[in-house]
Design a protein around this motif. Structure first.
Motif, PDB file in Angstrom:
ATOM      1  N   LEU A 152       0.876  -1.156   0.000  1.00 55.71           N
ATOM      2  CA  LEU A 152       0.000   0.000   0.000  1.00 55.71           C
ATOM      3  C   LEU A 152       0.918   1.212   0.000  1.00 55.71           C
ATOM      4  CD1 LEU A 152      -2.843   1.276   0.270  1.00 55.71           C
ATOM      5  CD2 LEU A 152      -2.559   1.090   2.762  1.00 55.71           C
ATOM      6  N   ILE A 153       0.855   2.018  -1.060  1.00 56.31           N
ATOM      7  CA  ILE A 153       1.803   3.139  -1.197  1.00 56.31           C
ATOM      8  C   ILE A 153       1.124   4.499  -1.013  1.00 56.31           C
ATOM      9  CG2 ILE A 153       3.488   1.880  -2.569  1.00 56.31           C
ATOM     10  CD1 ILE A 153       2.264   3.185  -5.083  1.00 56.31           C
ATOM     11  N   PRO A 209      -3.898  13.130   2.493  1.00 60.40           N
ATOM     12  CA  PRO A 209      -3.936  11.743   2.952  1.00 60.40           C
ATOM     13  C   PRO A 209      -2.510  11.211   3.166  1.00 60.40           C
ATOM     14  CG  PRO A 209      -4.347  11.851   0.598  1.00 60.40           C
ATOM     15  CD  PRO A 209      -4.201  13.258   1.080  1.00 60.40           C
ATOM     16  N   GLU A 210      -2.290  10.568   4.308  1.00 54.49           N
ATOM     17  CA  GLU A 210      -0.970   9.999   4.613  1.00 54.49           C
ATOM     18  C   GLU A 210      -1.129   8.619   5.226  1.00 54.49           C
ATOM     19  OE1 GLU A 210       1.163  12.645   7.234  1.00 54.49           O
ATOM     20  OE2 GLU A 210       1.297  14.236   5.722  1.00 54.49           O
ATOM     21  N   LEU A 211      -0.108   7.777   5.012  1.00 54.13           N
ATOM     22  CA  LEU A 211      -0.020   6.490   5.687  1.00 54.13           C
ATOM     23  C   LEU A 211       0.794   6.705   6.956  1.00 54.13           C
ATOM     24  CD1 LEU A 211       0.889   4.201   2.640  1.00 54.13           C
ATOM     25  CD2 LEU A 211      -1.381   4.656   3.599  1.00 54.13           C
ATOM     26  N   HIS A 212       0.318   6.150   8.074  1.00 56.38           N
ATOM     27  CA  HIS A 212       0.983   6.358   9.359  1.00 56.38           C
ATOM     28  C   HIS A 212       1.153   5.050  10.120  1.00 56.38           C
ATOM     29  CE1 HIS A 212       0.434  10.893  10.384  1.00 56.38           C
ATOM     30  NE2 HIS A 212       0.696  10.733   9.102  1.00 56.38           N
ATOM     31  N   THR A 213       2.018   5.088  11.125  1.00 54.70           N
ATOM     32  CA  THR A 213       2.143   4.038  12.117  1.00 54.70           C
ATOM     33  C   THR A 213       2.404   4.699  13.459  1.00 54.70           C
ATOM     34  OG1 THR A 213       3.120   1.883  12.628  1.00 54.70           O
ATOM     35  CG2 THR A 213       4.641   3.635  11.940  1.00 54.70           C
ATOM     36  N   HIS A 214       2.384   3.913  14.511  1.00 51.76           N
ATOM     37  CA  HIS A 214       2.749   4.386  15.847  1.00 51.76           C
ATOM     38  C   HIS A 214       4.077   3.748  16.223  1.00 51.76           C
ATOM     39  CE1 HIS A 214      -1.490   5.620  16.412  1.00 51.76           C
ATOM     40  NE2 HIS A 214      -0.978   6.450  17.288  1.00 51.76           N
ATOM     41  N   ASP A 233       6.248   5.546   4.201  1.00 52.63           N
ATOM     42  CA  ASP A 233       6.157   5.607   2.738  1.00 52.63           C
ATOM     43  C   ASP A 233       5.230   4.537   2.169  1.00 52.63           C
ATOM     44  OD1 ASP A 233       7.902   7.773   2.565  1.00 52.63           O
ATOM     45  OD2 ASP A 233       9.655   6.460   2.506  1.00 52.63           O
ATOM     46  N   ALA A 234       5.155   3.379   2.846  1.00 49.53           N
ATOM     47  CA  ALA A 234       4.363   2.258   2.338  1.00 49.53           C
ATOM     48  C   ALA A 234       4.063   1.294   3.474  1.00 49.53           C
ATOM     49  CB  ALA A 234       5.117   1.537   1.225  1.00 49.53           C
ATOM     50  N   ILE A 235       3.064   0.451   3.258  1.00 51.32           N
ATOM     51  CA  ILE A 235       2.720  -0.612   4.195  1.00 51.32           C
ATOM     52  C   ILE A 235       2.739  -1.912   3.411  1.00 51.32           C
ATOM     53  CG2 ILE A 235       0.943  -1.537   5.723  1.00 51.32           C
ATOM     54  CD1 ILE A 235      -0.030   1.393   6.132  1.00 51.32           C
ATOM     55  N   ASP A 236       3.607  -2.823   3.816  1.00 50.57           N
ATOM     56  CA  ASP A 236       3.757  -4.097   3.118  1.00 50.57           C
ATOM     57  C   ASP A 236       2.613  -5.053   3.430  1.00 50.57           C
ATOM     58  OD1 ASP A 236       6.211  -3.500   1.833  1.00 50.57           O
ATOM     59  OD2 ASP A 236       7.294  -3.928   3.690  1.00 50.57           O
ATOM     60  N   VAL A 237       2.127  -5.730   2.383  1.00 50.52           N
ATOM     61  CA  VAL A 237       1.156  -6.803   2.518  1.00 50.52           C
ATOM     62  C   VAL A 237       1.895  -8.070   2.114  1.00 50.52           C
ATOM     63  CG1 VAL A 237      -1.089  -7.700   1.828  1.00 50.52           C
ATOM     64  CG2 VAL A 237      -0.701  -5.215   1.837  1.00 50.52           C
ATOM     65  N   PRO A 238       2.237  -8.946   3.076  1.00 52.86           N
ATOM     66  CA  PRO A 238       3.060 -10.119   2.752  1.00 52.86           C
ATOM     67  C   PRO A 238       2.329 -11.132   1.870  1.00 52.86           C
ATOM     68  CG  PRO A 238       2.341 -10.216   5.036  1.00 52.86           C
ATOM     69  CD  PRO A 238       1.881  -8.890   4.489  1.00 52.86           C
ATOM     70  N   ALA A 239       3.083 -11.862   1.068  1.00 50.54           N
ATOM     71  CA  ALA A 239       2.524 -12.902   0.201  1.00 50.54           C
ATOM     72  C   ALA A 239       1.762 -13.912   1.054  1.00 50.54           C
ATOM     73  CB  ALA A 239       3.640 -13.598  -0.574  1.00 50.54           C
ATOM     74  N   GLY A 240       0.498 -14.140   0.701  1.00 52.40           N
ATOM     75  CA  GLY A 240      -0.318 -15.108   1.425  1.00 52.40           C
ATOM     76  C   GLY A 240      -0.626 -14.709   2.862  1.00 52.40           C
ATOM     77  N   GLY A 241      -0.329 -13.487   3.239  1.00 55.22           N
ATOM     78  CA  GLY A 241      -0.532 -13.026   4.614  1.00 55.22           C
ATOM     79  C   GLY A 241      -1.459 -11.836   4.669  1.00 55.22           C
ATOM     80  N   PHE A 260      -2.117   0.767  -4.459  1.00 52.69           N
ATOM     81  CA  PHE A 260      -1.163  -0.320  -4.262  1.00 52.69           C
ATOM     82  C   PHE A 260      -0.142  -0.342  -5.389  1.00 52.69           C
ATOM     83  CE2 PHE A 260      -4.907  -1.675  -1.943  1.00 52.69           C
ATOM     84  CZ  PHE A 260      -4.372  -2.207  -0.780  1.00 52.69           C
ATOM     85  N   GLU A 261       1.036  -0.827  -5.087  1.00 47.08           N
ATOM     86  CA  GLU A 261       2.095  -0.959  -6.090  1.00 47.08           C
ATOM     87  C   GLU A 261       1.659  -1.844  -7.251  1.00 47.08           C
ATOM     88  OE1 GLU A 261       5.921  -2.553  -4.671  1.00 47.08           O
ATOM     89  OE2 GLU A 261       6.476  -0.465  -4.272  1.00 47.08           O
ATOM     90  N   LYS A 262       1.058  -2.992  -6.947  1.00 50.36           N
ATOM     91  CA  LYS A 262       0.677  -3.949  -7.998  1.00 50.36           C
ATOM     92  C   LYS A 262      -0.808  -3.910  -8.333  1.00 50.36           C
ATOM     93  CE  LYS A 262       4.421  -7.062  -6.784  1.00 50.36           C
ATOM     94  NZ  LYS A 262       4.784  -8.314  -6.126  1.00 50.36           N
ATOM     95  N   ALA A 263      -1.657  -3.842  -7.326  1.00 48.25           N
ATOM     96  CA  ALA A 263      -3.106  -3.896  -7.554  1.00 48.25           C
ATOM     97  C   ALA A 263      -3.662  -2.583  -8.099  1.00 48.25           C
ATOM     98  CB  ALA A 263      -3.838  -4.271  -6.262  1.00 48.25           C
ATOM     99  N   GLY A 264      -2.881  -1.505  -7.977  1.00 49.51           N
ATOM    100  CA  GLY A 264      -3.349  -0.207  -8.463  1.00 49.51           C
ATOM    101  C   GLY A 264      -4.341   0.430  -7.503  1.00 49.51           C
ATOM    102  N   GLU A 265      -5.303   1.149  -8.052  1.00 50.37           N
ATOM    103  CA  GLU A 265      -6.275   1.872  -7.243  1.00 50.37           C
ATOM    104  C   GLU A 265      -7.470   0.986  -6.898  1.00 50.37           C
ATOM    105  OE1 GLU A 265      -7.298   5.687  -8.878  1.00 50.37           O
ATOM    106  OE2 GLU A 265      -5.211   6.375  -8.794  1.00 50.37           O
ATOM    107  N   VAL A 266      -7.793   0.955  -5.589  1.00 50.31           N
ATOM    108  CA  VAL A 266      -8.894   0.125  -5.102  1.00 50.31           C
ATOM    109  C   VAL A 266      -9.805   0.993  -4.227  1.00 50.31           C
ATOM    110  CG1 VAL A 266      -9.527  -1.933  -3.785  1.00 50.31           C
ATOM    111  CG2 VAL A 266      -7.374  -1.910  -5.094  1.00 50.31           C
TER     112      VAL A 266
END
Length: 151
Positions: A63-64, A74-79, A92-100, A132-138
């Motif tokens: 998720l970019i 709009p921004e992506l954040h964490t704590h 900058d991004a939030i990783d979605v792991p393969a199969g996870g 998303f990097e691969k899925a595009g806009e959702v």
């Protein structure tokens, strides 16, 4: 109480005690986005947050970013823990792991709606488009829950 009164009272109770849920799971070829919600904001709040679960059905993705008509920035954040304090940080991004999966939840990763264009009101919805990097806009719809909602 006669039968008609009982039925009318039962139907009314369903409306009173039912919690609105407008968000729906969104599915792409590789991702499932579920449980999308935001929290109600005070009238003068300048920001709001969005939460959801993103599950990969196969390959990894990232998720970019996101966009929304409800905010200017709009921004992506964490704590993070910083000297014993919890602080929000932009990522900058939030990783979605393969199969996870990755959970965007209070106290962790989340969408940050900065400079809200309008108050987030419990029971209403917020529109956003995840990028998303691969899925595009959702496109997703987030249900606005009470101010302290955790899931």
């Amino acid at each position: 109480m006669d039968r008609r009164s009982f039925i009318a009272a039962s139907v009314a109770a369903c409306f009173v005690f039912a919690s609105p849920s407008f968000s729906q799971d969104v599915e792409t070829d590789n991702l499932v986005i579920s449980g999308a919600f935001s929290r109600a904001s005070p009238k003068m709040a300048g920001a709001g947050a969005g939460f959801m679960t993103i599950t990969s059905k196969g390959t990894a993705d990232r998720l970019i970013g996101f966009k929304s008509p409800n905010c200017e920035r709009p921004e992506l954040h964490t704590h993070i823990h910083d000297n014993g304090m919890m602080r929000m940080r932009q990522v900058d991004a939030i990783d979605v792991p393969a199969g996870g999966m990755v959970e965007l939840k209070p106290g962790s990763f989340h969408l940050m709606f900065i400079k809200l264009s309008e108050q987030l009101i419990e029971g209403e919805t917020v529109e956003a488009t995840l990028i998303f990097e691969k899925a595009g806009e959702v496109p997703v719809t987030l249900t606005v829950k009470g101010p302290g909602a955790m899931n």
